[in-house]
Design a protein around this motif. Structure first.
Motif, PDB file in Angstrom:
ATOM      1  N   ALA A 188      35.418  38.102  39.565  1.00 33.14           N
ATOM      2  CA  ALA A 188      35.287  37.199  40.913  1.00 33.14           C
ATOM      3  C   ALA A 188      34.074  36.341  38.965  1.00 33.14           C
ATOM      4  CB  ALA A 188      33.932  37.901  40.898  1.00 33.14           C
ATOM      5  N   PRO A 246      38.461  25.756  47.478  1.00 35.82           N
ATOM      6  CA  PRO A 246      37.509  26.330  48.038  1.00 35.82           C
ATOM      7  C   PRO A 246      37.750  27.880  46.976  1.00 35.82           C
ATOM      8  CG  PRO A 246      40.343  25.984  48.953  1.00 35.82           C
ATOM      9  CD  PRO A 246      39.911  25.852  47.544  1.00 35.82           C
ATOM     10  N   ASP A 247      35.736  28.040  47.648  1.00 39.55           N
ATOM     11  CA  ASP A 247      35.238  29.192  46.913  1.00 39.55           C
ATOM     12  C   ASP A 247      35.170  30.226  48.107  1.00 39.55           C
ATOM     13  OD1 ASP A 247      35.404  30.644  44.032  1.00 39.55           O
ATOM     14  OD2 ASP A 247      32.607  30.723  45.066  1.00 39.55           O
ATOM     15  N   VAL A 248      33.739  30.936  47.581  1.00 41.36           N
ATOM     16  CA  VAL A 248      33.449  32.555  48.936  1.00 41.36           C
ATOM     17  C   VAL A 248      32.711  31.723  49.469  1.00 41.36           C
ATOM     18  CG1 VAL A 248      31.544  33.945  48.983  1.00 41.36           C
ATOM     19  CG2 VAL A 248      32.406  33.222  46.373  1.00 41.36           C
ATOM     20  N   GLN A 250      27.658  41.661  39.542  1.00 38.66           N
ATOM     21  CA  GLN A 250      27.774  43.192  39.888  1.00 38.66           C
ATOM     22  C   GLN A 250      27.557  44.044  39.011  1.00 38.66           C
ATOM     23  OE1 GLN A 250      28.284  43.961  43.780  1.00 38.66           O
ATOM     24  NE2 GLN A 250      26.678  41.635  43.665  1.00 38.66           N
ATOM     25  N   ALA A 253      34.132  39.870  43.876  1.00 40.00           N
ATOM     26  CA  ALA A 253      33.270  39.575  44.360  1.00 40.00           C
ATOM     27  C   ALA A 253      31.890  38.508  43.911  1.00 40.00           C
ATOM     28  CB  ALA A 253      32.243  40.809  45.780  1.00 40.00           C
ATOM     29  N   LEU A 254      31.264  39.245  43.032  1.00 40.18           N
ATOM     30  CA  LEU A 254      29.887  38.227  43.379  1.00 40.18           C
ATOM     31  C   LEU A 254      29.647  38.075  41.901  1.00 40.18           C
ATOM     32  CD1 LEU A 254      27.921  37.621  46.403  1.00 40.18           C
ATOM     33  CD2 LEU A 254      29.127  36.657  46.378  1.00 40.18           C
ATOM     34  N   PHE A 293      37.432  41.552  49.381  1.00 38.06           N
ATOM     35  CA  PHE A 293      38.609  42.186  49.244  1.00 38.06           C
ATOM     36  C   PHE A 293      38.758  40.724  50.521  1.00 38.06           C
ATOM     37  CE2 PHE A 293      42.312  44.240  51.918  1.00 38.06           C
ATOM     38  CZ  PHE A 293      42.922  44.390  51.061  1.00 38.06           C
ATOM     39  N   ASP A 326      33.266  46.233  50.255  1.00 37.92           N
ATOM     40  CA  ASP A 326      33.199  44.668  50.133  1.00 37.92           C
ATOM     41  C   ASP A 326      31.720  43.961  50.774  1.00 37.92           C
ATOM     42  OD1 ASP A 326      33.197  45.069  53.157  1.00 37.92           O
ATOM     43  OD2 ASP A 326      34.921  44.028  53.530  1.00 37.92           O
TER      44      ASP A 326
END
Ligand code: NAD
Length: 438
Positions: free
Chosen positions: A338, A167-169, A320, A316-317, A241, A264
């Motif tokens: 991230a 799994p990832d985002v 950033q 998050a990504l 989050f 988020d």
């Protein structure tokens, strides 16, 4: 580290011949990764001759993913699977569903997996996959059809001994269950080891869901100890989050830290005395975002980066933490939950300001480490207890962190360059020992 010669040989950094499908001017994750490789090249000694290997993916597959929508129409999605390097073992890396996924992004994420797996000492190469899609716009059935078609399309290069997704985002144990089932149907058997991050009853591992966040906490705790920062009462700001940021926030809160800010895709929250993380997690489960949570002040846009804090966790990504955000942060330490959250120019600012960065390739390696445990358990069909898993995870991460810290002190370089030095030496040694075929 055997190779610590610091040479100014310009051939090392200039060896990159641009790949035709890459925009050399773009400020992309791939360019960030290349800049990181350029920074480590002077420390690779004779192995630097092979560094070009690190600057190009071994294999990149682009697939068309057509599915029938619930209303009877047909939509096509663009899917990718990139195997960056397989010198140390099968490919390993997650699958991301996001509307901004591109080949370049997946290439960078696969390359960071090569470095991460080697930095931690896992017997894997690096790979990553993704589909350019907003999964929130799909029904559950559409999501299942898309996942199954994508798995079939990349089925020619994945497998328990070839390349093992996770799994990832925006992907989760249910998506992994569909992937495992599709691959198994296609080969006419049960191949639990083809993906990790599966539900427990399908060969998943206890502790996997929280493993990445736990790794952020463990490496953060190790780093904090070395710079004399007490976790009890420390102020933490977390961007993202989800699986990584949410769990990391929970564990820091349990250790006595105050999670003072969270951001988020739905907004930002601030509470100087610390947010109630357990209640916020429950809210996010229901509302799919932090927006609407009471008992906190709203935090607008860029203000998140200037919040008073001791520990900043971008989870998050990519990209950033920009140069200007790096100038504004008050944190003493950045924990990269991230992948690729910090741009190279921001790295320089943080270093010049004396802010410690624990890089992604060690900070968020907890997830792939427990994925490795899951893969091993699937092969032996013998499953370990959660305590056993967490203890093994702790041991591997604490050891890997210490080795990288010592290398950083020895070479007098930031932790990221040290992690790349340790990892790239392992990857390139394997490359040289295997030899160039034919
Ligand atoms: P997730 O889908 O569970 O959560 C992603 C979070 O990021 C969500 O809270 C979302 O709201 C937030 N987000 C998305 N866009 C945003 C924006 N523009 N601004 C602010 N927040 C935004 O994903 P995850 O699994 O937690 O992954 C997060 C990061 O961690 C990614 O970089 C991923 O590659 C990395 N990572 C994940 C794992 C893992 O095991 N899941 C392992 C290693 C690294």
């Amino acid at each position: 580290m055997k190779y610590v010669t610091n040479t100014n040989d310009s051939r090392l950094a200039s060896a990159q011949e641009h790949l035709s499908y890459i925009d050399p001017a773009a400020d992309s994750p791939w360019q960030t990764y290349l800049a990181q490789v350029d920074r480590v090249a002077p420390y690779l000694g004779p192995l630097a001759r092979w560094a070009e290997t690190l600057r190009r993916p071994k294999r990149a597959l682009i697939v068309d993913v057509p599915i029938e929508m619930d209303d009877g129409s047909v939509r096509h999605f663009e899917g990718f699977r990139v195997q960056h390097n397989l010198s140390r073992g099968p490919g390993k890396g997650g699958v991301r569903y996001h509307p901004e996924v591109t080949l370049e992004e997946v290439m960078a994420l696969s390359a960071w997996m090569t470095v991460k797996n080697a930095a931690v000492g896992l017997p894997y190469g690096g790979a990553k996959g993704g589909i350019r899609v907003d999964p929130a716009q799909l029904s559950r059935k559409e999501l299942e059809r898309m996942t199954r078609r994508y798995t079939s399309e990349i089925g020619i290069i994945i497998g328990p001994q070839q390349d093992i997704p996770a799994p990832d985002v925006n992907t989760n144990p249910q998506v992994m269950a569909w992937m495992m089932d599709t691959y198994s149907m296609n080969i006419g058997g049960t191949a639990t080891g083809v993906v990790t991050g599966k539900p427990i009853q399908l060969g998943g591992s206890l502790g996997r869901v929280k493993a990445t966040g736990r790794g952020v906490f463990v490496t953060g705790r190790e780093a904090a100890r070395r710079i004399g920062l007490k976790l009890d009462g420390a102020r933490v700001a977390v961007q993202g989050f989800g699986n990584v940021g949410g769990v990391a926030a929970e564990l820091f809160a349990e250790a006595g830290a105050k999670v003072v800010a969270v951001q988020d895709h739905t907004g930002g929250l601030h509470h100087a005395d610390g947010l109630d993380v357990a209640r916020l997690s429950a809210h996010v489960q229901e509302a799919h975002g932090i927006a609407g949570f009471r008992d906190a002040d709203l935090l607008g846009g860029d203000d998140f980066w200037a919040v008073d804090c001791d520990i900043l966790i971008p989870a998050a990504l990519e990209g950033q933490l920009t140069e200007s955000r790096a100038r504004r942060t008050t944190a003493k330490m950045v924990l990269e939950g991230a992948n690729g959250p910090t741009l190279p120019a921001a790295d320089d600012v943080l270093q010049s300001r004396g802010i410690l960065v624990v890089p992604d390739v060690i900070c968020n390696a907890g997830g792939v480490t427990v994925s490795y445990f899951e893969w091993v358990q699937d092969f032996s069909s013998f499953f370990w207890s959660e305590d056993e898993i967490n203890a093994r995870l702790e041991k591997i991460l604490v050891g890997a962190f210490a080795a990288i810290w010592d290398t950083a002190e020895k070479l007098k370089v930031p932790l990221r360059t040290a992690a790349f030095a340790v990892a790239c030496e392992r990857v390139l040694e394997a490359r040289v020992e295997r030899g160039l075929y034919p």
